[in-house]
Design an enzyme around this catalytic site. Structure first.
Site, PDB file in Angstrom:
ATOM      1  CG  HIS A 165      -2.165  -0.856   0.923  1.00  0.00           C
ATOM      2  ND1 HIS A 165      -3.203  -0.480   0.110  1.00  0.00           N
ATOM      3  CD2 HIS A 165      -2.453  -2.110   1.341  1.00  0.00           C
ATOM      4  CE1 HIS A 165      -4.095  -1.446   0.058  1.00  0.00           C
ATOM      5  NE2 HIS A 165      -3.664  -2.449   0.797  1.00  0.00           N
ATOM      6  CG  ASP A 174       4.883   8.165  -0.128  1.00  0.00           C
ATOM      7  OD1 ASP A 174       4.393   7.218   0.538  1.00  0.00           O
ATOM      8  OD2 ASP A 174       4.196   8.899  -0.851  1.00  0.00           O
ATOM      9  CD  GLU A 178      -1.610   6.122   1.626  1.00  0.00           C
ATOM     10  OE1 GLU A 178      -1.546   4.905   1.358  1.00  0.00           O
ATOM     11  OE2 GLU A 178      -0.697   6.923   1.379  1.00  0.00           O
TER      12      GLU A 178
END
Length: 100
Positions: free
Chosen positions: A16, A24, A38
């Site tokens: 993910h 990142d 997220e």
């Protein structure tokens, strides 16, 4: 590894975090006024695990290195790879040196 299922959880965190273009560490960001996290996205809410393992790794690395010198994205990538290997899966080269 304390929980065998954690290997797949860390691999999912890695997927993910990295599947769009680059790793990142964004999957680790907590919600904030300027961040749509997220972590709480509908697809991830109550299903993504492993944040606590990454936090423990980060804490130990920061203590050892004298501060935050290893990126969260690198921690996720290496933790995912090493947990898969620990469970008898394949290994792969992890590119290091990302910046959060």
């Amino acid at each position: 590894m304390r929980q065998q299922r954690m290997g797949t959880s860390l691999l999912r965190l890695f997927f993910h975090d990295c599947f769009v273009q680059t790793c990142d560490g964004s999957i680790l960001l907590d919600p904030a006024p300027n961040i749509d996290s997220e972590k709480i996205a509908v697809a991830n809410a109550n299903s993504v695990r492993g944040y606590d393992a990454i936090d423990r790794i980060r804490l130990e690395l920061d203590k050892t290195c004298g501060g935050p010198v290893v990126s969260c994205a690198d921690i996720v990538a290496v933790a995912a790879r090493d947990s898969v290997v620990a469970l008898g899966g394949p290994t792969w080269e992890v590119q290091l040196g990302r910046r959060d």
